[in-house]
Design a protein around this motif. Structure first.
Motif, PDB file in Angstrom:
ATOM      1  N   VAL A  67       0.827  -1.209   0.000  1.00 49.15           N
ATOM      2  CA  VAL A  67       0.000   0.000   0.000  1.00 49.15           C
ATOM      3  C   VAL A  67       0.861   1.259   0.000  1.00 49.15           C
ATOM      4  O   VAL A  67       0.640   2.171  -0.812  1.00 49.15           O
ATOM      5  CB  VAL A  67      -0.982  -0.013   1.191  1.00 49.15           C
ATOM      6  N   PHE A  68       1.862   1.322   0.856  1.00 45.86           N
ATOM      7  CA  PHE A  68       2.644   2.555   0.925  1.00 45.86           C
ATOM      8  C   PHE A  68       3.594   2.697  -0.259  1.00 45.86           C
ATOM      9  O   PHE A  68       3.910   3.813  -0.667  1.00 45.86           O
ATOM     10  CB  PHE A  68       3.331   2.695   2.280  1.00 45.86           C
ATOM     11  N   GLY A  69       4.008   1.579  -0.841  1.00 45.55           N
ATOM     12  CA  GLY A  69       4.758   1.652  -2.098  1.00 45.55           C
ATOM     13  C   GLY A  69       3.906   2.261  -3.201  1.00 45.55           C
ATOM     14  O   GLY A  69       4.364   3.129  -3.968  1.00 45.55           O
ATOM     15  N   LEU A  70       2.643   1.840  -3.276  1.00 45.82           N
ATOM     16  CA  LEU A  70       1.728   2.387  -4.290  1.00 45.82           C
ATOM     17  C   LEU A  70       1.391   3.855  -4.007  1.00 45.82           C
ATOM     18  O   LEU A  70       1.313   4.665  -4.938  1.00 45.82           O
ATOM     19  CB  LEU A  70       0.454   1.540  -4.358  1.00 45.82           C
ATOM     20  N   ILE A  71       1.204   4.200  -2.737  1.00 44.75           N
ATOM     21  CA  ILE A  71       0.941   5.602  -2.391  1.00 44.75           C
ATOM     22  C   ILE A  71       2.117   6.480  -2.808  1.00 44.75           C
ATOM     23  O   ILE A  71       1.924   7.567  -3.371  1.00 44.75           O
ATOM     24  CB  ILE A  71       0.624   5.753  -0.886  1.00 44.75           C
ATOM     25  N   ASN A  72       3.337   6.020  -2.565  1.00 46.18           N
ATOM     26  CA  ASN A  72       4.514   6.794  -2.971  1.00 46.18           C
ATOM     27  C   ASN A  72       4.568   6.969  -4.487  1.00 46.18           C
ATOM     28  O   ASN A  72       4.911   8.052  -4.980  1.00 46.18           O
ATOM     29  CB  ASN A  72       5.794   6.137  -2.460  1.00 46.18           C
ATOM     30  N   GLN A  73       4.230   5.912  -5.236  1.00 49.24           N
ATOM     31  CA  GLN A  73       4.198   6.015  -6.700  1.00 49.24           C
ATOM     32  C   GLN A  73       3.162   7.039  -7.153  1.00 49.24           C
ATOM     33  O   GLN A  73       3.425   7.836  -8.054  1.00 49.24           O
ATOM     34  CB  GLN A  73       3.877   4.659  -7.332  1.00 49.24           C
ATOM     35  N   ILE A  74       2.000   7.028  -6.522  1.00 49.40           N
ATOM     36  CA  ILE A  74       0.945   7.984  -6.867  1.00 49.40           C
ATOM     37  C   ILE A  74       1.427   9.403  -6.600  1.00 49.40           C
ATOM     38  O   ILE A  74       1.273  10.296  -7.436  1.00 49.40           O
ATOM     39  CB  ILE A  74      -0.350   7.674  -6.078  1.00 49.40           C
ATOM     40  N   ALA A  75       2.023   9.630  -5.441  1.00 46.38           N
ATOM     41  CA  ALA A  75       2.500  10.970  -5.074  1.00 46.38           C
ATOM     42  C   ALA A  75       3.580  11.459  -6.035  1.00 46.38           C
ATOM     43  O   ALA A  75       3.620  12.645  -6.381  1.00 46.38           O
ATOM     44  CB  ALA A  75       3.020  10.966  -3.642  1.00 46.38           C
ATOM     45  N   GLU A  76       4.428  10.541  -6.493  1.00 44.22           N
ATOM     46  CA  GLU A  76       5.502  10.927  -7.415  1.00 44.22           C
ATOM     47  C   GLU A  76       4.985  11.274  -8.812  1.00 44.22           C
ATOM     48  O   GLU A  76       5.479  12.193  -9.443  1.00 44.22           O
ATOM     49  CB  GLU A  76       6.529   9.795  -7.527  1.00 44.22           C
ATOM     50  N   ARG A  77       3.997  10.551  -9.286  1.00 41.32           N
ATOM     51  CA  ARG A  77       3.558  10.763 -10.663  1.00 41.32           C
ATOM     52  C   ARG A  77       2.398  11.750 -10.798  1.00 41.32           C
ATOM     53  O   ARG A  77       2.105  12.211 -11.892  1.00 41.32           O
ATOM     54  CB  ARG A  77       3.205   9.433 -11.334  1.00 41.32           C
ATOM     55  N   GLN A  78       1.729  12.062  -9.683  1.00 39.80           N
ATOM     56  CA  GLN A  78       0.536  12.910  -9.750  1.00 39.80           C
ATOM     57  C   GLN A  78       0.747  14.179  -8.931  1.00 39.80           C
ATOM     58  O   GLN A  78       0.662  14.156  -7.711  1.00 39.80           O
ATOM     59  CB  GLN A  78      -0.660  12.104  -9.222  1.00 39.80           C
ATOM     60  N   PRO A  79       1.013  15.319  -9.603  1.00 41.12           N
ATOM     61  CA  PRO A  79       1.277  16.550  -8.855  1.00 41.12           C
ATOM     62  C   PRO A  79       0.023  17.191  -8.244  1.00 41.12           C
ATOM     63  O   PRO A  79       0.110  17.871  -7.226  1.00 41.12           O
ATOM     64  CB  PRO A  79       1.899  17.482  -9.909  1.00 41.12           C
ATOM     65  N   ASP A  80      -1.136  16.961  -8.827  1.00 40.51           N
ATOM     66  CA  ASP A  80      -2.377  17.574  -8.339  1.00 40.51           C
ATOM     67  C   ASP A  80      -2.860  16.855  -7.078  1.00 40.51           C
ATOM     68  O   ASP A  80      -3.055  15.636  -7.085  1.00 40.51           O
ATOM     69  CB  ASP A  80      -3.453  17.520  -9.432  1.00 40.51           C
ATOM     70  N   GLY A  81      -3.059  17.595  -6.000  1.00 39.43           N
ATOM     71  CA  GLY A  81      -3.427  17.015  -4.717  1.00 39.43           C
ATOM     72  C   GLY A  81      -4.748  16.262  -4.720  1.00 39.43           C
ATOM     73  O   GLY A  81      -4.853  15.179  -4.143  1.00 39.43           O
ATOM     74  N   LEU A  82      -5.772  16.832  -5.349  1.00 37.96           N
ATOM     75  CA  LEU A  82      -7.061  16.136  -5.381  1.00 37.96           C
ATOM     76  C   LEU A  82      -6.975  14.865  -6.204  1.00 37.96           C
ATOM     77  O   LEU A  82      -7.562  13.837  -5.841  1.00 37.96           O
ATOM     78  CB  LEU A  82      -8.161  17.054  -5.928  1.00 37.96           C
ATOM     79  N   ALA A  83      -6.238  14.909  -7.293  1.00 36.19           N
ATOM     80  CA  ALA A  83      -6.053  13.707  -8.112  1.00 36.19           C
ATOM     81  C   ALA A  83      -5.270  12.655  -7.322  1.00 36.19           C
ATOM     82  O   ALA A  83      -5.563  11.455  -7.418  1.00 36.19           O
ATOM     83  CB  ALA A  83      -5.347  14.055  -9.416  1.00 36.19           C
ATOM     84  N   GLN A  84      -4.297  13.107  -6.533  1.00 37.97           N
ATOM     85  CA  GLN A  84      -3.553  12.173  -5.667  1.00 37.97           C
ATOM     86  C   GLN A  84      -4.509  11.487  -4.695  1.00 37.97           C
ATOM     87  O   GLN A  84      -4.483  10.255  -4.546  1.00 37.97           O
ATOM     88  CB  GLN A  84      -2.515  12.927  -4.834  1.00 37.97           C
ATOM     89  N   ALA A  85      -5.328  12.285  -4.015  1.00 37.16           N
ATOM     90  CA  ALA A  85      -6.276  11.729  -3.043  1.00 37.16           C
ATOM     91  C   ALA A  85      -7.222  10.742  -3.737  1.00 37.16           C
ATOM     92  O   ALA A  85      -7.462   9.640  -3.227  1.00 37.16           O
ATOM     93  CB  ALA A  85      -7.057  12.835  -2.358  1.00 37.16           C
ATOM     94  N   ARG A  86      -7.739  11.125  -4.895  1.00 35.46           N
ATOM     95  CA  ARG A  86      -8.635  10.243  -5.651  1.00 35.46           C
ATOM     96  C   ARG A  86      -7.939   8.931  -6.000  1.00 35.46           C
ATOM     97  O   ARG A  86      -8.500   7.840  -5.818  1.00 35.46           O
ATOM     98  CB  ARG A  86      -9.093  10.947  -6.933  1.00 35.46           C
ATOM     99  N   ASP A  87      -6.708   9.026  -6.492  1.00 34.51           N
ATOM    100  CA  ASP A  87      -5.966   7.828  -6.890  1.00 34.51           C
ATOM    101  C   ASP A  87      -5.630   6.938  -5.688  1.00 34.51           C
ATOM    102  O   ASP A  87      -5.667   5.709  -5.785  1.00 34.51           O
ATOM    103  CB  ASP A  87      -4.691   8.207  -7.648  1.00 34.51           C
ATOM    104  N   ILE A  88      -5.321   7.558  -4.549  1.00 35.84           N
ATOM    105  CA  ILE A  88      -5.039   6.782  -3.333  1.00 35.84           C
ATOM    106  C   ILE A  88      -6.293   6.025  -2.901  1.00 35.84           C
ATOM    107  O   ILE A  88      -6.243   4.829  -2.607  1.00 35.84           O
ATOM    108  CB  ILE A  88      -4.511   7.691  -2.202  1.00 35.84           C
ATOM    109  N   LEU A  89      -7.429   6.709  -2.878  1.00 37.42           N
ATOM    110  CA  LEU A  89      -8.677   6.063  -2.473  1.00 37.42           C
ATOM    111  C   LEU A  89      -9.031   4.920  -3.415  1.00 37.42           C
ATOM    112  O   LEU A  89      -9.397   3.825  -2.972  1.00 37.42           O
ATOM    113  CB  LEU A  89      -9.812   7.088  -2.436  1.00 37.42           C
ATOM    114  N   THR A  90      -8.910   5.170  -4.701  1.00 41.26           N
ATOM    115  CA  THR A  90      -9.211   4.139  -5.704  1.00 41.26           C
ATOM    116  C   THR A  90      -8.294   2.938  -5.519  1.00 41.26           C
ATOM    117  O   THR A  90      -8.742   1.783  -5.558  1.00 41.26           O
ATOM    118  CB  THR A  90      -9.080   4.727  -7.121  1.00 41.26           C
ATOM    119  N   MET A  91      -7.016   3.193  -5.309  1.00 38.79           N
ATOM    120  CA  MET A  91      -6.045   2.108  -5.119  1.00 38.79           C
ATOM    121  C   MET A  91      -6.384   1.297  -3.875  1.00 38.79           C
ATOM    122  O   MET A  91      -6.337   0.068  -3.880  1.00 38.79           O
ATOM    123  CB  MET A  91      -4.629   2.689  -5.016  1.00 38.79           C
ATOM    124  N   LEU A  92      -6.745   1.970  -2.777  1.00 35.05           N
ATOM    125  CA  LEU A  92      -7.065   1.263  -1.533  1.00 35.05           C
ATOM    126  C   LEU A  92      -8.272   0.338  -1.715  1.00 35.05           C
ATOM    127  O   LEU A  92      -8.279  -0.790  -1.214  1.00 35.05           O
ATOM    128  CB  LEU A  92      -7.326   2.260  -0.405  1.00 35.05           C
TER     129      LEU A  92
END
Length: 188
Positions: A67-92
């Motif tokens: 999970v935290f490996g994927l969260i780090n990947q999302i944070a690195e590739r997605q600069p927009d904060g809301l898109a990051q949050a959306r992608d984290i929720l979707t991944m979880l």
């Protein structure tokens, strides 16, 4: 089991435990039941893990690193904060779909009557997920700083609720169903 390298044997034990967790109404998960599933003696299990609690810790380590490996990947590739949050929720939510047995660990359901430190560790996991959501929301331009903590808590609670529903339905209520719309409403 035929002779297997120690690391591989540990992995086989954890995979068997995760598979057993996918059947919540099945046989009670004991080291004896796990040994029967693997066709080994309980002593063979204890050569790789000192206790059942250590086996659950192995599952928790898998969850955390994934999970935290994927969260780090999302944070690195997605600069927009809301898109990051959306992608984290979707991944979880998708992680639960891909790992139903692990979902019972993530909700704490599989940890009832186990060593209390396991639930404490999962509580730390939730705190870290919430922290990742706070960081994503802080990067969002329209989220006020005073709203960040409450919003992150709401989002984490949403995921935990979907995981619980999934586990309690016997893995029939897909946690990702309609999630896109619900996440959009929560982030709106």
């Amino acid at each position: 089991m035929p002779t297997t390298p120690p690391g591989q044997r540990r992995l086989q034990i954890l995979q068997a435990l995760a598979a057993m967790l996918e059947h919540p109404k099945g046989e009670k998960i004991t080291t004896a039941a796990l040994a029967r599933k693997l066709e080994v003696s309980e002593a063979a299990l204890y050569r790789h893990f000192a206790s059942k609690a250590q086996m659950f810790e192995g599952l928790i380590e898998f969850i955390e690193s994934s999970v935290f490996g994927l969260i780090n990947q999302i944070a690195e590739r997605q600069p927009d904060g809301l898109a990051q949050a959306r992608d984290i929720l979707t991944m979880l939510l998708q992680f639960a779909v891909n790992n139903p047995g692990m979902t019972r660990v993530m909700t704490g359901d599989a940890l009832v009557n186990e060593d209390e430190r396991l639930q404490l560790r999962m509580n730390q996991f939730y705190d870290r997920v919430e922290l990742a959501l706070k960081q994503a929301l802080r990067a969002a331009s329209h989220v006020r700083e005073e709203d960040v903590a409450a919003r992150a808590n709401l989002l984490a609670s949403f995921v935990l609720g979907r995981w619980h529903r999934y586990a309690k339905s016997g893995f029939k209520a897909d946690p990702a169903k309609d999630a896109g719309l619900q996440i959009a409403i929560l982030l709106g």
